[in-house]
Design an enzyme around this catalytic site. Structure first.
Site, mmCIF file in Angstrom:
data_model
loop_
_atom_site.group_PDB
_atom_site.id
_atom_site.type_symbol
_atom_site.label_atom_id
_atom_site.label_comp_id
_atom_site.label_asym_id
_atom_site.label_seq_id
_atom_site.Cartn_x
_atom_site.Cartn_y
_atom_site.Cartn_z
ATOM 1 N N THR A 139 0.825 -1.216 0.000
ATOM 2 C CA THR A 139 0.000 0.000 0.000
ATOM 3 C C THR A 139 0.857 1.263 0.000
ATOM 4 O O THR A 139 0.362 2.332 -0.348
ATOM 5 C CB THR A 139 -0.937 0.034 1.227
ATOM 6 O OG1 THR A 139 -0.152 -0.038 2.423
ATOM 7 C CG2 THR A 139 -1.929 -1.123 1.199
ATOM 8 N N HIS A 169 9.795 -1.149 1.825
ATOM 9 C CA HIS A 169 9.917 -1.293 3.275
ATOM 10 C C HIS A 169 9.898 -2.770 3.638
ATOM 11 O O HIS A 169 9.160 -3.557 3.059
ATOM 12 C CB HIS A 169 8.793 -0.550 4.011
ATOM 13 C CG HIS A 169 7.425 -0.868 3.497
ATOM 14 N ND1 HIS A 169 6.905 -0.284 2.370
ATOM 15 C CD2 HIS A 169 6.482 -1.722 3.954
ATOM 16 C CE1 HIS A 169 5.689 -0.765 2.157
ATOM 17 N NE2 HIS A 169 5.412 -1.647 3.093
HETATM 18 P P1 AMP Z 1 2.374 -2.447 3.027
HETATM 19 O O1 AMP Z 1 0.900 -2.768 3.118
HETATM 20 O O2 AMP Z 1 3.263 -3.645 2.943
HETATM 21 O O3 AMP Z 1 2.654 -1.419 1.936
HETATM 22 O O4 AMP Z 1 2.766 -1.810 4.421
HETATM 23 C C1 AMP Z 1 2.553 -0.484 4.758
HETATM 24 C C2 AMP Z 1 2.603 -0.453 6.246
HETATM 25 O O5 AMP Z 1 2.890 0.874 6.640
HETATM 26 C C3 AMP Z 1 1.310 -0.858 6.944
HETATM 27 O O6 AMP Z 1 1.579 -1.950 7.818
HETATM 28 C C4 AMP Z 1 0.903 0.407 7.719
HETATM 29 O O7 AMP Z 1 0.347 0.090 8.969
HETATM 30 C C5 AMP Z 1 2.207 1.147 7.833
HETATM 31 N N1 AMP Z 1 2.124 2.582 7.913
HETATM 32 C C6 AMP Z 1 1.499 3.424 7.050
HETATM 33 N N2 AMP Z 1 1.688 4.707 7.420
HETATM 34 C C7 AMP Z 1 2.478 4.672 8.521
HETATM 35 C C8 AMP Z 1 3.037 5.663 9.387
HETATM 36 N N3 AMP Z 1 2.822 6.967 9.181
HETATM 37 N N4 AMP Z 1 3.788 5.262 10.442
HETATM 38 C C9 AMP Z 1 4.000 3.939 10.665
HETATM 39 N N5 AMP Z 1 3.513 2.962 9.879
HETATM 40 C C10 AMP Z 1 2.755 3.316 8.839
#
Ligand code: AMP
Ligand code: ZN
Length: 112
Positions: free
Chosen positions: A96, A101
Site C-alpha cells: 500500500t 519497506h
Molecule cells: P504495506 O501494506 O506492505 O505497503 O505496508 C505499509 C505499512 O505501513 C502498513 O503496515 C501500515 O500500517 C504502515 N504505515 C502506514 N503509514 C504509517 C506511518 N505513518 N507510520 C508507521 N507505519 C505506517
C-alpha cells in the site's frame, strides 16, 4: 500511486512526519508500524526512494543486505533473534506504500 514528492515514507525518513524510530543510520530508518501485526512490528526503510524491494535489489544490492542486517539486529535487541521479514511487492500482494519497506515481525512466537 504516490510519487516521491508526497511519499509518506520519504517524509518519515526526513523527519517531516513523526514516527516512533527504533534505529537510524546514514542509509536506513526503522520505526514502529502504526498497525502492529505482532508484539514487535517494525518497518525498515531505505532513506532513498525505491518503489519496491526488487528495485533496491537491482539498484543497490548492498543496501538490501544492510536492511536484512538491521532487521536481524532489531530482532536481537527486542527478542531472541528470531524474526519474520516480509516485503509486500505490488498492489495484489498487499503493498500500500510504494516506498520499499521491510516488515520485521518479532517479539513473540509467531503463528505460521
Ligand atoms: P504495506 O501494506 O506492505 O505497503 O505496508 C505499509 C505499512 O505501513 C502498513 O503496515 C501500515 O500500517 C504502515 N504505515 C502506514 N503509514 C504509517 C506511518 N505513518 N507510520 C508507521 N507505519 C505506517
Ligand atoms: Zn519515498
Amino acid at each position: 500511486m504516490e510519487n516521491e514528492k508526497d511519499c509518506i515514507f520519504c517524509k518519515i525518513a526526513k523527519g517531516e512526519v513523526p514516527s516512533q524510530k527504533v534505529y537510524e543510520d546514514e542509509s536506513v530508518v526503522a520505526f514502529k508500524d502504526l498497525h502492529p501485526m505482532a508484539k514487535v512490528h517494525v518497518l525498515v526503510i531505505p532513506k532513498g526512494h525505491y518503489r519496491d524491494v526488487g528495485e533496491i535489489a537491482s539498484a543497490d544490492p548492498g543496501l538490501l543486505a544492510h536492511i536484512v542486517e538491521v532487521a536481524g539486529k532489531i530482532a536481537k535487541d527486542k527478542y531472541d533473534g528470531s524474526y519474520r521479514l516480509v516485503f509486500n511487492t505490488g498492489p495484489d500482494a498487499g503493498q500500500t506504500v510504494f516506498h520499499a519497506h521491510a516488515h520485521v515481525l518479532t517479539g513473540e512466537c509467531l503463528a505460521e
